[in-house]
Write a protein that holds these residues in place. Sequence first.
Motif, PDB file in Angstrom:
ATOM      1  N   MET A   1      26.481 -59.872 101.258  1.00 29.54           N
ATOM      2  CA  MET A   1      27.672 -60.595 100.846  1.00 29.54           C
ATOM      3  C   MET A   1      27.746 -61.928 101.592  1.00 29.54           C
ATOM      4  O   MET A   1      27.392 -62.005 102.762  1.00 29.54           O
ATOM      5  CB  MET A   1      28.943 -59.808 101.192  1.00 29.54           C
ATOM      6  CG  MET A   1      29.021 -58.414 100.594  1.00 29.54           C
ATOM      7  SD  MET A   1      30.546 -57.583 101.113  1.00 29.54           S
ATOM      8  CE  MET A   1      30.164 -55.902 100.625  1.00 29.54           C
ATOM      9  N   ASN A   2      28.226 -62.938 100.915  1.00 34.14           N
ATOM     10  CA  ASN A   2      28.483 -64.212 101.576  1.00 34.14           C
ATOM     11  C   ASN A   2      29.981 -64.453 101.515  1.00 34.14           C
ATOM     12  O   ASN A   2      30.499 -65.082 100.599  1.00 34.14           O
ATOM     13  CB  ASN A   2      27.719 -65.344 100.879  1.00 34.14           C
ATOM     14  CG  ASN A   2      27.869 -66.670 101.608  1.00 34.14           C
ATOM     15  OD1 ASN A   2      28.373 -66.714 102.731  1.00 34.14           O
ATOM     16  ND2 ASN A   2      27.470 -67.745 100.966  1.00 34.14           N
ATOM     17  N   LEU A   3      30.703 -63.908 102.509  1.00 30.31           N
ATOM     18  CA  LEU A   3      32.158 -63.908 102.462  1.00 30.31           C
ATOM     19  C   LEU A   3      32.780 -65.209 102.947  1.00 30.31           C
ATOM     20  O   LEU A   3      33.956 -65.463 102.713  1.00 30.31           O
ATOM     21  CB  LEU A   3      32.692 -62.741 103.302  1.00 30.31           C
ATOM     22  CG  LEU A   3      32.194 -61.358 102.881  1.00 30.31           C
ATOM     23  CD1 LEU A   3      32.701 -60.295 103.846  1.00 30.31           C
ATOM     24  CD2 LEU A   3      32.627 -61.036 101.464  1.00 30.31           C
ATOM     25  N   LYS A   4      31.989 -66.039 103.635  1.00 35.31           N
ATOM     26  CA  LYS A   4      32.452 -67.338 104.115  1.00 35.31           C
ATOM     27  C   LYS A   4      33.767 -67.209 104.888  1.00 35.31           C
ATOM     28  O   LYS A   4      34.771 -67.861 104.585  1.00 35.31           O
ATOM     29  CB  LYS A   4      32.605 -68.328 102.951  1.00 35.31           C
ATOM     30  CG  LYS A   4      31.302 -68.628 102.227  1.00 35.31           C
ATOM     31  CD  LYS A   4      31.494 -69.622 101.098  1.00 35.31           C
ATOM     32  CE  LYS A   4      30.168 -69.907 100.408  1.00 35.31           C
ATOM     33  NZ  LYS A   4      30.322 -70.866  99.276  1.00 35.31           N
ATOM     34  N   LEU A   5      33.749 -66.329 105.880  1.00 36.11           N
ATOM     35  CA  LEU A   5      34.943 -66.063 106.669  1.00 36.11           C
ATOM     36  C   LEU A   5      34.864 -66.737 108.031  1.00 36.11           C
ATOM     37  O   LEU A   5      33.788 -66.868 108.610  1.00 36.11           O
ATOM     38  CB  LEU A   5      35.107 -64.556 106.881  1.00 36.11           C
ATOM     39  CG  LEU A   5      35.356 -63.701 105.637  1.00 36.11           C
ATOM     40  CD1 LEU A   5      35.250 -62.223 105.999  1.00 36.11           C
ATOM     41  CD2 LEU A   5      36.724 -63.995 105.035  1.00 36.11           C
ATOM     42  N   ASP A   6      36.006 -67.157 108.523  1.00 38.34           N
ATOM     43  CA  ASP A   6      36.117 -67.588 109.909  1.00 38.34           C
ATOM     44  C   ASP A   6      36.563 -66.364 110.705  1.00 38.34           C
ATOM     45  O   ASP A   6      37.731 -65.980 110.674  1.00 38.34           O
ATOM     46  CB  ASP A   6      37.134 -68.725 110.045  1.00 38.34           C
ATOM     47  CG  ASP A   6      37.181 -69.287 111.460  1.00 38.34           C
ATOM     48  OD1 ASP A   6      36.729 -68.586 112.398  1.00 38.34           O
ATOM     49  OD2 ASP A   6      37.682 -70.408 111.637  1.00 38.34           O
ATOM     50  N   PHE A   7      35.627 -65.753 111.399  1.00 41.33           N
ATOM     51  CA  PHE A   7      35.910 -64.479 112.059  1.00 41.33           C
ATOM     52  C   PHE A   7      36.977 -64.594 113.147  1.00 41.33           C
ATOM     53  O   PHE A   7      37.620 -63.603 113.485  1.00 41.33           O
ATOM     54  CB  PHE A   7      34.619 -63.886 112.627  1.00 41.33           C
ATOM     55  CG  PHE A   7      33.810 -63.123 111.613  1.00 41.33           C
ATOM     56  CD1 PHE A   7      33.843 -61.738 111.586  1.00 41.33           C
ATOM     57  CD2 PHE A   7      33.035 -63.786 110.682  1.00 41.33           C
ATOM     58  CE1 PHE A   7      33.110 -61.027 110.650  1.00 41.33           C
ATOM     59  CE2 PHE A   7      32.288 -63.086 109.735  1.00 41.33           C
ATOM     60  CZ  PHE A   7      32.327 -61.703 109.713  1.00 41.33           C
ATOM     61  N   GLU A   8      37.187 -65.777 113.685  1.00 44.75           N
ATOM     62  CA  GLU A   8      38.204 -65.929 114.719  1.00 44.75           C
ATOM     63  C   GLU A   8      39.617 -65.893 114.142  1.00 44.75           C
ATOM     64  O   GLU A   8      40.591 -65.803 114.895  1.00 44.75           O
ATOM     65  CB  GLU A   8      37.980 -67.219 115.511  1.00 44.75           C
ATOM     66  CG  GLU A   8      36.744 -67.173 116.398  1.00 44.75           C
ATOM     67  CD  GLU A   8      36.684 -68.327 117.381  1.00 44.75           C
ATOM     68  OE1 GLU A   8      37.697 -69.050 117.513  1.00 44.75           O
ATOM     69  OE2 GLU A   8      35.637 -68.514 118.015  1.00 44.75           O
ATOM     70  N   ASN A   9      39.727 -65.958 112.832  1.00 38.46           N
ATOM     71  CA  ASN A   9      41.038 -65.901 112.182  1.00 38.46           C
ATOM     72  C   ASN A   9      41.388 -64.499 111.687  1.00 38.46           C
ATOM     73  O   ASN A   9      42.386 -64.325 110.986  1.00 38.46           O
ATOM     74  CB  ASN A   9      41.090 -66.869 110.997  1.00 38.46           C
ATOM     75  CG  ASN A   9      41.184 -68.315 111.439  1.00 38.46           C
ATOM     76  OD1 ASN A   9      41.742 -68.610 112.495  1.00 38.46           O
ATOM     77  ND2 ASN A   9      40.638 -69.221 110.648  1.00 38.46           N
TER      78      ASN A   9
END
Length: 238
Positions: A1-9
């Motif tokens: 998957m390419n979720l394009k998430l900012d994990f710090e958020n």
Amino acid sequence: MNLKLDFENILFLDIETVPEEKDFSNLSKEVQDLFALKTHYQRKEDVTAEEFYERAGIWAEFGKIICISVGYFTNFKSENRNFRVTSFFGDEEQLLKDFKSLLENHFNKPQHLLCAHNGKEFDFPFIARRMIIHQIALPEKLNLFGKKPWEIPHIDTMELWKFGDYKHFTSLKLLTSILGIPSPKDDISGSEVATVYYNENNIKRIVTYCEKDTIAIAQLLLRFNNQPLINDLNIIHV
């Protein structure tokens, strides 16, 4: 998957619940009757409501939350990436207020997301319902009234694994196993939480179990996004 998430958020979380009372006999006659009615179709014909009460923790109307564990990343894009874990436990009303305070003071921006495994079916609505029961105003991240599906700030790792298959249920234990993630289920299981809570009075053991699940959920989302897993040395308990 390419979720394009900012994990710090993302705030990762897991909850542990138990029946609101230790014994069915502690309930009023009215609540006993309501529980019997609620569980009529779940119980086998030879299973009484009293015998079934050990499972009451799965319903917000008859259960309560004894622990909410949360975790979040810091310095995610650096070599010193850390995952910080903490828990709220004890008196339900107070832990709900403390959790609400965390959301409102640190995870209140539009870009902030909540993530849990089966969270949309269990964790998020359970927390919201128990807040209403305790007359606690819902924080914005749990107040979904009037929001469109794409406006809801929740990530559900089980929903991601479904890939649109609404009938497919996959446990956290199974997913961590097949994806090569260290299993969080190395002490107690969810079905044993009530016994540990009411008979052993060992909330610390439950907190440890809950925090391990929270870490595992973060690991799942990392694997879904082809990111390296968290090293034990980078997990900070606060």
